[in-house]
Design a protein around this motif. Structure first.
Motif, PDB file in Angstrom:
ATOM      1  N   LEU A  86      34.603  10.837 -11.587  1.00 39.27           N
ATOM      2  CA  LEU A  86      34.980  10.147 -10.352  1.00 39.27           C
ATOM      3  C   LEU A  86      34.115   8.911 -10.163  1.00 39.27           C
ATOM      4  CD1 LEU A  86      35.305  13.205  -7.925  1.00 39.27           C
ATOM      5  CD2 LEU A  86      37.165  11.936  -9.040  1.00 39.27           C
ATOM      6  N   ALA A  87      34.632   7.985  -9.382  1.00 42.62           N
ATOM      7  CA  ALA A  87      33.897   6.784  -8.997  1.00 42.62           C
ATOM      8  C   ALA A  87      33.717   6.826  -7.484  1.00 42.62           C
ATOM      9  CB  ALA A  87      34.670   5.531  -9.410  1.00 42.62           C
ATOM     10  N   ARG A  88      32.583   6.319  -6.999  1.00 42.73           N
ATOM     11  CA  ARG A  88      32.347   6.329  -5.544  1.00 42.73           C
ATOM     12  C   ARG A  88      32.721   4.970  -4.976  1.00 42.73           C
ATOM     13  NH1 ARG A  88      26.607   7.934  -3.160  1.00 42.73           N
ATOM     14  NH2 ARG A  88      26.186   5.788  -3.757  1.00 42.73           N
ATOM     15  N   TRP A  89      33.759   4.990  -4.153  1.00 36.03           N
ATOM     16  CA  TRP A  89      34.322   3.793  -3.531  1.00 36.03           C
ATOM     17  C   TRP A  89      33.532   3.443  -2.277  1.00 36.03           C
ATOM     18  CZ3 TRP A  89      38.416   4.106   0.623  1.00 36.03           C
ATOM     19  CH2 TRP A  89      38.900   2.846   0.959  1.00 36.03           C
ATOM     20  N   VAL A  90      33.226   2.169  -2.109  1.00 41.57           N
ATOM     21  CA  VAL A  90      32.532   1.690  -0.921  1.00 41.57           C
ATOM     22  C   VAL A  90      33.559   0.953  -0.066  1.00 41.57           C
ATOM     23  CG1 VAL A  90      30.639   0.304  -0.025  1.00 41.57           C
ATOM     24  CG2 VAL A  90      30.403   1.435  -2.249  1.00 41.57           C
ATOM     25  N   THR A  91      33.825   1.472   1.126  1.00 42.42           N
ATOM     26  CA  THR A  91      34.823   0.863   2.011  1.00 42.42           C
ATOM     27  C   THR A  91      34.268  -0.412   2.635  1.00 42.42           C
ATOM     28  OG1 THR A  91      34.095   2.059   3.979  1.00 42.42           O
ATOM     29  CG2 THR A  91      35.720   3.167   2.563  1.00 42.42           C
ATOM     30  N   GLY A  92      35.150  -1.157   3.265  1.00 40.47           N
ATOM     31  CA  GLY A  92      34.749  -2.403   3.915  1.00 40.47           C
ATOM     32  C   GLY A  92      33.696  -2.210   4.990  1.00 40.47           C
ATOM     33  N   ASP A  93      33.669  -1.017   5.613  1.00 39.38           N
ATOM     34  CA  ASP A  93      32.672  -0.754   6.664  1.00 39.38           C
ATOM     35  C   ASP A  93      31.443  -0.018   6.124  1.00 39.38           C
ATOM     36  OD1 ASP A  93      33.648   1.797   6.271  1.00 39.38           O
ATOM     37  OD2 ASP A  93      34.396   2.063   8.314  1.00 39.38           O
ATOM     38  N   GLY A  94      31.351   0.079   4.772  1.00 40.23           N
ATOM     39  CA  GLY A  94      30.159   0.669   4.164  1.00 40.23           C
ATOM     40  C   GLY A  94      30.223   2.157   3.891  1.00 40.23           C
ATOM     41  N   ARG A  95      31.312   2.832   4.291  1.00 41.24           N
ATOM     42  CA  ARG A  95      31.457   4.263   3.978  1.00 41.24           C
ATOM     43  C   ARG A  95      31.601   4.451   2.482  1.00 41.24           C
ATOM     44  NH1 ARG A  95      35.962   7.695   6.618  1.00 41.24           N
ATOM     45  NH2 ARG A  95      34.937   9.386   5.539  1.00 41.24           N
TER      46      ARG A  95
END
Length: 152
Positions: free
Chosen positions: A21-30
């Motif tokens: 898996l890859a860890r996605w960083v959302t636009g708000d930093g989540r």
């Protein structure tokens, strides 16, 4: 409401009872775990997209083994500037195997980490629904390439 279509290709890679898996960083930093993959470039074949995106996000060279299915999701998508969009995500999901490279984290991209996770630990991860959908496609291999309730 403006309309937006995003076509993407994703990799389900399971080896020795573990899932990549890859860890996605959302636009708000989540930060949430997702399948390696991402948006197709104009004129790019989805097969080439999943190979490129998996390498960018994980460091591994991969080979697609099977087309598992296609997932379609429609939702309202907020934007930082301007109105929300009527967002349609079309996600092409492949089973892949690692053929080379070394695990590494993406820099300057939409993900910040790649890791292998034991299959029995995946449900406890902070993850996007795409992970569960990919696992269902991988386990069930539906003849029509869609999970129960898809498109509803």
């Amino acid at each position: 409401m403006p309309k937006e279509l995003r076509v993407a290709a994703y990799a389900v890679c399971v080896r020795d009872g573990r899932m990549l898996l890859a860890r996605w960083v959302t636009g708000d930093g989540r930060k949430r775990w997702t399948l390696p993959g991402g948006g197709m470039d104009h004129g790019e074949d989805p097969y080439d997209t999943v190979v490129r995106e998996a390498e960018e996000e994980t460091g591994y060279a991969v080979e697609p083994l099977a087309l598992l299915g296609v997932d379609s999701e429609l939702r309202s998508h907020p934007r930082r500037l301007g109105p929300a969009t009527d967002f349609h995500a079309l996600r092409i999901v492949y089973e892949v195997c690692v053929t080379g490279g070394e695990l590494r984290h993406e820099t300057n991209g939409s993900t910040d980490m790649a890791a292998w996770h034991a299959l029995d630990e995946v449900p406890a991860l902070d993850r996007v629904g795409l992970v569960d959908m990919g696992l269902t496609l991988w386990r069930e291999r539906p003849a029509l390439g869609r999970t129960e309730g898809a498109g509803k």
